[in-house]
Enzyme design. Sequence first.
Site, PDB file in Angstrom:
ATOM      1  N   ARG A 156      68.034   5.950 -27.373  1.00 23.66           N
ATOM      2  CA  ARG A 156      67.489   7.202 -27.922  1.00 23.66           C
ATOM      3  C   ARG A 156      66.276   6.888 -28.791  1.00 23.66           C
ATOM      4  NH1 ARG A 156      72.137  10.875 -27.913  1.00 23.66           N
ATOM      5  NH2 ARG A 156      73.948   9.659 -27.272  1.00 23.66           N
TER       6      ARG A 156
ATOM      7  N   VAL B 193      56.427  14.918 -28.434  1.00 25.59           N
ATOM      8  CA  VAL B 193      56.087  13.666 -27.755  1.00 25.59           C
ATOM      9  C   VAL B 193      54.668  13.673 -27.187  1.00 25.59           C
ATOM     10  CG1 VAL B 193      57.152  14.410 -25.551  1.00 25.59           C
ATOM     11  CG2 VAL B 193      56.913  11.972 -26.076  1.00 25.59           C
TER      12      VAL B 193
ATOM     13  N   PHE C 202      51.799  11.116 -28.402  1.00 24.73           N
ATOM     14  CA  PHE C 202      51.184  10.152 -27.478  1.00 24.73           C
ATOM     15  C   PHE C 202      49.661  10.256 -27.494  1.00 24.73           C
ATOM     16  CE2 PHE C 202      55.001   9.619 -24.341  1.00 24.73           C
ATOM     17  CZ  PHE C 202      55.645   8.834 -25.286  1.00 24.73           C
TER      18      PHE C 202
ATOM     19  N   ASN D 286      62.577  22.050 -24.674  1.00 22.45           N
ATOM     20  CA  ASN D 286      61.366  21.565 -25.343  1.00 22.45           C
ATOM     21  C   ASN D 286      60.197  22.459 -24.940  1.00 22.45           C
ATOM     22  OD1 ASN D 286      63.074  19.548 -26.109  1.00 22.45           O
ATOM     23  ND2 ASN D 286      61.745  17.868 -25.506  1.00 22.45           N
TER      24      ASN D 286
ATOM     25  N   TYR E 177      69.457  19.010 -37.755  1.00 20.51           N
ATOM     26  CA  TYR E 177      68.629  20.091 -37.212  1.00 20.51           C
ATOM     27  C   TYR E 177      69.464  20.989 -36.300  1.00 20.51           C
ATOM     28  CZ  TYR E 177      64.921  22.419 -34.561  1.00 20.51           C
ATOM     29  OH  TYR E 177      64.118  23.354 -33.968  1.00 20.51           O
TER      30      TYR E 177
ATOM     31  N   GLY F 214      62.539   4.855 -23.030  1.00 17.81           N
ATOM     32  CA  GLY F 214      61.708   5.543 -22.047  1.00 17.81           C
ATOM     33  C   GLY F 214      62.464   6.293 -20.978  1.00 17.81           C
ATOM     34  N   THR F 215      63.796   6.102 -20.939  1.00 19.15           N
ATOM     35  CA  THR F 215      64.586   6.784 -19.902  1.00 19.15           C
ATOM     36  C   THR F 215      65.125   8.133 -20.378  1.00 19.15           C
ATOM     37  OG1 THR F 215      66.700   5.765 -20.559  1.00 19.15           O
ATOM     38  CG2 THR F 215      65.319   4.549 -18.975  1.00 19.15           C
ATOM     39  N   GLN F 216      64.845   8.494 -21.636  1.00 18.68           N
ATOM     40  CA  GLN F 216      65.273   9.815 -22.111  1.00 18.68           C
ATOM     41  C   GLN F 216      64.709  10.866 -21.154  1.00 18.68           C
ATOM     42  OE1 GLN F 216      63.515   7.408 -23.872  1.00 18.68           O
ATOM     43  NE2 GLN F 216      63.486   7.989 -26.028  1.00 18.68           N
TER      44      GLN F 216
ATOM     45  N   LYS G 128      70.583  24.977 -36.888  1.00 20.66           N
ATOM     46  CA  LYS G 128      70.339  26.044 -35.915  1.00 20.66           C
ATOM     47  C   LYS G 128      71.649  26.754 -35.546  1.00 20.66           C
ATOM     48  CE  LYS G 128      65.887  26.161 -34.946  1.00 20.66           C
ATOM     49  NZ  LYS G 128      65.083  27.388 -35.211  1.00 20.66           N
TER      50      LYS G 128
END
Length: 315
Positions: A274, A183, A187, A173, A144, A204-206, A148
């Site tokens: 990731r 995301v 969710f 984002n 991706y 979860g730390t992203q 771009k």
Amino acid sequence: MRVLVTGGAGFIGSHLVDRLMEEGHRVRVLDDLSAGRLENIRRWLNHNRFEFVRGDMRNPEIVREAVEDVDVIFHLAANPEVRISSQSPVLLYETNVLITYNLLQAIRDSNVKFLVFTSSSTVYGDAKVLPTPETAWLEPISVYGGAKLAAEALISGYAHIFDFKALVFRLANIIGERSNHGVIYDFINKLRRNPEELEILGDGTQRKSYLHVSDTIEGMLHIFEHFRKEDKVYDVYNLGNEDWITVREIAEIVSEEMGLRPVFKFTGGVDGGRGWKGDVKFMLLSIEKAKRTGWRPRMSSREAVRKTVKELLKG
């Protein structure tokens, strides 16, 4: 202005169309409705300054007809899903690179004066410098991001050779009403299916920067007006926020707004936590260049996330 918005029925594109129409411009939308929805632009369908063309930009003839009699093109049409990189590189090539090539070929033989393109922060890959400036090394880690970047390069080459001006936005984002992927959207849908448990891709730390679509449109149009007055043939601006937020924090905000207390189940992810292969784990763009034009976001990443959750739940 006489404006063409490719992907104008999509999430960001439809918000741009709303703003352009409200400002009194003549607007044509080209969209195949593969990701966009007619509902997003329904309020304009019978307006005398608005035209909707349903068509696939992989067909050069459709693109040639769409660019006739326009001054400015906002090119937002693309496959918006980063995670498709490993599954379908061909689709990413066709719906990012090929359609941009078809558009540039059509611009060659037209009276188009300006092209504005929405690129992505993914062109930087795992940036060595955070916040990441526009001058940073470009090393995409997903197909991706590579698609771009290829589109950016084509646009630069065509603009310099074929006498039109081109402006590229590398977006963080982007979130908000009408978004149908990402995301927050994921969710909410997961918790609607199972309010007791929420699967979270990765560890979860992203941590990433999020910009509300209202701030995005404001920034795009403000910087475009600035760019129109400059002598530059081609320029690039980051559009993002000055802070960032973790995936776990987003999960907490979504749960809170839905009145739920689910158990978080982290998948553990790949390559150091990731969400998927090719996911950039840490993203924070420098927006100093954009701020020098007089623009700055009204909402922080956290405020944008909370507002988006409320908007999607209401919708």
